[in-house]
Motif scaffolding. Structure first.
Motif, mmCIF file in Angstrom:
data_model
loop_
_atom_site.group_PDB
_atom_site.id
_atom_site.type_symbol
_atom_site.label_atom_id
_atom_site.label_comp_id
_atom_site.label_asym_id
_atom_site.label_seq_id
_atom_site.Cartn_x
_atom_site.Cartn_y
_atom_site.Cartn_z
ATOM 1 N N MET A 1 -27.188 11.467 7.045
ATOM 2 C CA MET A 1 -26.487 10.714 5.992
ATOM 3 C C MET A 1 -27.384 9.602 5.491
ATOM 4 N N GLY A 2 -27.351 9.398 4.178
ATOM 5 C CA GLY A 2 -28.162 8.350 3.592
ATOM 6 C C GLY A 2 -27.601 6.978 3.892
ATOM 7 N N GLY A 3 -28.453 5.998 4.050
ATOM 8 C CA GLY A 3 -28.049 4.639 4.292
ATOM 9 C C GLY A 3 -28.874 3.698 3.458
ATOM 10 N N PRO A 4 -28.581 2.386 3.563
ATOM 11 C CA PRO A 4 -29.297 1.432 2.729
ATOM 12 C C PRO A 4 -30.773 1.318 3.081
ATOM 13 N N ASP A 5 -31.181 1.715 4.334
ATOM 14 C CA ASP A 5 -32.564 1.556 4.750
ATOM 15 C C ASP A 5 -33.320 2.876 4.757
ATOM 16 N N VAL A 6 -32.744 3.961 4.233
ATOM 17 C CA VAL A 6 -33.413 5.249 4.237
ATOM 18 C C VAL A 6 -34.478 5.266 3.144
ATOM 19 N N MET A 7 -35.708 5.608 3.512
ATOM 20 C CA MET A 7 -36.814 5.706 2.566
ATOM 21 C C MET A 7 -37.222 7.174 2.478
ATOM 22 N N ARG A 8 -36.766 7.850 1.450
ATOM 23 C CA ARG A 8 -37.027 9.276 1.310
ATOM 24 C C ARG A 8 -38.324 9.505 0.535
ATOM 25 N N ASP A 9 -38.884 10.664 0.755
ATOM 26 C CA ASP A 9 -40.045 11.101 -0.008
ATOM 27 C C ASP A 9 -39.525 11.856 -1.229
ATOM 28 N N ILE A 10 -39.342 11.143 -2.319
ATOM 29 C CA ILE A 10 -38.755 11.747 -3.512
ATOM 30 C C ILE A 10 -39.674 12.803 -4.103
ATOM 31 N N ALA A 11 -40.983 12.605 -3.977
ATOM 32 C CA ALA A 11 -41.925 13.542 -4.592
ATOM 33 C C ALA A 11 -41.828 14.931 -3.981
ATOM 34 N N SER A 12 -41.529 15.018 -2.696
ATOM 35 C CA SER A 12 -41.442 16.321 -2.029
ATOM 36 C C SER A 12 -40.014 16.835 -1.916
ATOM 37 N N LEU A 13 -39.054 16.149 -2.515
ATOM 38 C CA LEU A 13 -37.660 16.566 -2.431
ATOM 39 C C LEU A 13 -37.420 17.766 -3.348
ATOM 40 N N GLU A 81 -22.377 13.688 1.738
ATOM 41 C CA GLU A 81 -21.104 13.976 1.089
ATOM 42 C C GLU A 81 -20.872 12.988 -0.046
ATOM 43 N N TRP A 82 -20.119 13.423 -1.044
ATOM 44 C CA TRP A 82 -19.955 12.601 -2.239
ATOM 45 C C TRP A 82 -19.267 11.284 -1.939
ATOM 46 N N ASP A 83 -18.339 11.281 -0.955
ATOM 47 C CA ASP A 83 -17.615 10.055 -0.634
ATOM 48 C C ASP A 83 -18.323 9.219 0.429
ATOM 49 N N ARG A 84 -19.554 9.609 0.793
ATOM 50 C CA ARG A 84 -20.348 8.842 1.746
ATOM 51 C C ARG A 84 -21.644 8.332 1.121
ATOM 52 N N ALA A 85 -21.769 8.471 -0.158
ATOM 53 C CA ALA A 85 -23.003 8.061 -0.829
ATOM 54 C C ALA A 85 -23.145 6.548 -0.815
ATOM 55 N N GLN A 86 -24.384 6.080 -0.651
ATOM 56 C CA GLN A 86 -24.694 4.661 -0.583
ATOM 57 C C GLN A 86 -25.490 4.234 -1.820
ATOM 58 N N ARG A 87 -25.704 2.926 -1.932
ATOM 59 C CA ARG A 87 -26.491 2.406 -3.044
ATOM 60 C C ARG A 87 -27.916 2.959 -3.018
ATOM 61 N N SER A 88 -28.458 3.156 -1.821
ATOM 62 C CA SER A 88 -29.812 3.700 -1.726
ATOM 63 C C SER A 88 -29.863 5.133 -2.235
ATOM 64 N N PRO A 161 -21.214 3.748 -5.055
ATOM 65 C CA PRO A 161 -22.669 3.721 -4.853
ATOM 66 C C PRO A 161 -23.434 3.214 -6.074
ATOM 67 N N VAL A 162 -22.774 3.087 -7.209
ATOM 68 C CA VAL A 162 -23.428 2.601 -8.417
ATOM 69 C C VAL A 162 -23.313 1.081 -8.446
ATOM 70 N N PRO A 163 -24.424 0.361 -8.504
ATOM 71 C CA PRO A 163 -24.328 -1.104 -8.558
ATOM 72 C C PRO A 163 -23.603 -1.553 -9.814
ATOM 73 N N ARG A 187 -30.300 -6.119 -18.520
ATOM 74 C CA ARG A 187 -29.876 -4.767 -18.173
ATOM 75 C C ARG A 187 -29.233 -4.757 -16.793
ATOM 76 N N GLY A 188 -28.288 -3.839 -16.623
ATOM 77 C CA GLY A 188 -27.661 -3.680 -15.325
ATOM 78 C C GLY A 188 -28.621 -3.066 -14.328
ATOM 79 N N PRO A 189 -28.316 -3.145 -13.047
ATOM 80 C CA PRO A 189 -29.188 -2.548 -12.032
ATOM 81 C C PRO A 189 -29.339 -1.048 -12.243
ATOM 82 N N LEU A 190 -30.546 -0.563 -12.092
ATOM 83 C CA LEU A 190 -30.931 0.854 -12.216
ATOM 84 C C LEU A 190 -30.922 1.351 -13.652
#
Length: 408
Positions: A1-13, A81-88, A161-163, A187-190
Motif C-alpha cells: 500500500m502506498g504511503g506518504p513516504d513511499v518513493m516509487r520509480d515512476i520511470a520503470s512503472l 485500493e481506491w479508498d486507501r490512496a494517499q497524497r503521495s 488524496p487530492v490536496p 496555483r493549487g498543489p499539483l
C-alpha cells in the motif's frame, strides 16, 4: 500500500491498459467504466450518475469516465485500493502523467511533422507527445470531485488524496466584480502551469485553399456554416432539417451546457445557398429527410447520419493535401477574430454570436495576433529612417522677429 513516504520509480512503472469506457443504451447512465473482467466499477458508476444528475451533459460524463479509468489503471499498477490512496499516490500519478506516453497520439500518420513543431502555413504547433497540462489539471479536478462525492456519502476515505486548493470560499472568481480586473492567484498543489494560448485563426489564403479542395456541396455547406455561425462541431452535426431557417438567416443548435435548449446562430447567405444545393443532391439520391430527421448525411449508400469521426476524416484528408493542421474549432476562432476586428460589430455583439457566457472570454480575442505584430514590426524595420537634424546654430523665423520687435 502506498504511503506518504513511499518513493516509487515512476520511470520503470508499467501501467497496464486494462478496463475500458463503454457506451450503453441507457439514458440514465450512457457511459460506464469496466475493469479487466468487463464488470462495471461500482464507485465510478455511482459518481457518474451523480454527475449526470447535477445537469452535466453526456459528453462530460464520457470525459469524466476516461479520467477515472486512467486513475484506476494507475492504482492497479501500484497495488493500492481506491479508498486507501494517499497524497503521495496522487503526486506519483501526476508525475506519471507528466512523463508517460499519451496513447491518443498513436493516431499520428507516418511521415507526420515532429510533435510540438509549428506548421509553417497556419502558424499553429502540432500536439506534443505526452499529456497536455490542461489534461492533467482536468484529471486532478475530476478525481478530487470523485473523492468529495464519496466523502459526502460516507463510503469513501476520510481524507481525499487530492490536496485542496489554497483558496477558500468555493469556486474561484465566483463573486468577482466584472468592472474590476482579475487578481493573480497561486496555483493549487499539483496543478500544472498552462500556457496562455493566443486565439488561433486560419489565414485567408489557407481558407481559400481549404474551400478549393472541398469536392461536394455537403462539405461546402458544412464548412460555410462553421465559418459563419460559430457553432461547435457537435452542435452543427446535431441539427435537424427544421433547425435551418434560410428566410431568417439563422440556424438553431443545441447549445453547450444548457440542458438541451436550442440557441439561434446567424449564418451567411452563401452558406444557405450551399445548403440548398446539398439538399438537392440528397433528393437526387432518393432521400428527402423529414423535418425531424438529421440534416447532415453521409454520401455513400446506405445513407447514415454524419458523425464527428467522418467529419474529421474529411478534414484530415484536406490537411494532408495542403500540409496544414486545421481543426474544426479553428473556424470558430477565425469567425470571432473577424467579428472583433470589424469596427461595425461591437464586443457585445461578438459575444452574442459566439455565445460566450462571460464577456471576458470574448475580450481575449482583442489581443493582437503574433503574425499581425510581426508584420507591423517588419514595416517598421523596412521604413526608411528620417534624415538627421543638423544642429548648426539657432535660427529664427523672420515673421516671428517682426512680431516681437516690430515690422520693418
Amino acid at each position: 500500500m502506498g504511503g506518504p513516504d513511499v518513493m516509487r520509480d515512476i520511470a520503470s512503472l508499467t501501467v497496464a491498459r486494462v478496463g475500458s469506457v463503454r457506451s450503453r443504451p441507457d439514458p440514465v447512465l450512457p457511459w460506464i467504466v469496466v475493469d479487466g473482467a468487463g464488470e462495471p466499477v461500482g464507485p465510478v458508476s455511482g459518481f457518474l450518475r451523480n454527475v449526470l444528475a447535477c445537469g452535466s451533459s453526456t459528453a462530460s460524463c464520457r470525459s469524466y469516465a476516461f479520467d477515472m479509468l486512467r486513475w484506476f489503471r494507475f492504482l492497479a499498477a501500484i497495488e493500492v485500493e481506491w479508498d486507501r490512496a494517499q497524497r503521495s499516490d496522487m503526486r506519483d500519478f501526476v508525475l506519471w502523467l507528466r512523463t508517460s506516453h499519451n496513447p491518443a497520439r498513436d493516431r499520428r500518420r507516418r511521415g507526420a511533422p515532429a510533435p510540438g513543431s509549428v506548421n509553417p502555413r497556419t502558424g499553429k504547433p502540432y500536439l506534443r507527445e505526452g499529456y497536455a497540462p490542461a489534461t492533467i489539471n482536468h484529471a486532478i479536478s475530476v478525481i478530487a470531485e470523485f473523492y468529495d462525492f464519496h466523502l459526502r456519502n460516507g463510503d469513501g476515505p476520510v481524507v481525499s488524496p487530492v490536496p485542496p486548493r489554497r483558496y477558500r470560499g468555493g469556486r474561484v472568481y465566483a463573486h468577482h466584480n466584472p468592472l474590476e480586473p482579475f487578481g493573480l492567484r497561486r496555483r493549487g498543489p499539483l496543478r500544472q502551469k498552462q500556457p496562455e494560448l493566443a486565439p488561433r485563426a486560419v489565414p485567408d489564403e489557407v481558407l481559400a485553399d481549404l474551400f478549393a479542395h472541398l469536392d461536394c456541396h455537403r462539405d461546402r455547406a458544412l464548412f460555410s456554416m462553421f465559418l459563419t455561425s460559430g457553432a461547435r462541431a457537435a452542435e452543427l452535426l446535431g441539427m435537424s432539417v427544421s433547425d435551418a431557417h434560410p428566410g431568417d438567416g439563422r440556424i438553431f443548435v443545441r447549445g453547450k451546457g444548457l440542458g438541451g435548449a436550442k440557441q439561434a446562430c446567424p449564418a451567411s447567405p452563401e452558406a444557405f445557398a450551399w445548403l440548398a444545393l446539398y439538399l438537392g443532391d440528397l433528393s437526387q439520391q432518393g432521400h428527402r429527410p423529414e423535418p425531424c430527421e438529421p440534416l447532415w448525411w453521409t454520401r455513400r449508400n446506405p445513407l447514415r447520419p454524419l458523425t464527428y469521426t467522418a467529419l474529421r476524416a474529411v478534414l484530415r484528408r484536406i490537411n494532408e493535401r495542403l500540409a496544414t493542421n486545421i481543426t474544426i474549432h479553428d473556424l470558430r476562432h477565425t469567425l470571432c477574430l473577424r467579428l472583433v476586428n470589424d469596427p461595425n460589430v461591437s464586443l457585445v455583439d461578438a459575444q452574442q454570436v459566439m455565445r460566450h457566457r462571460h464577456i471576458t472570454t470574448t475580450s481575449g480575442y482583442v489581443r493582437p495576433r503574433v503574425d499581425e505584430v510581426i508584420a507591423k514590426l517588419q514595416e517598421h524595420y523596412n521604413r526608411p529612417a528620417a534624415p538627421p537634424v543638423q544642429a548648426d546654430g539657432w535660427h529664427y523665423d523672420q515673421s516671428d522677429l517682426d512680431s516681437v520687435f516690430g515690422g520693418r
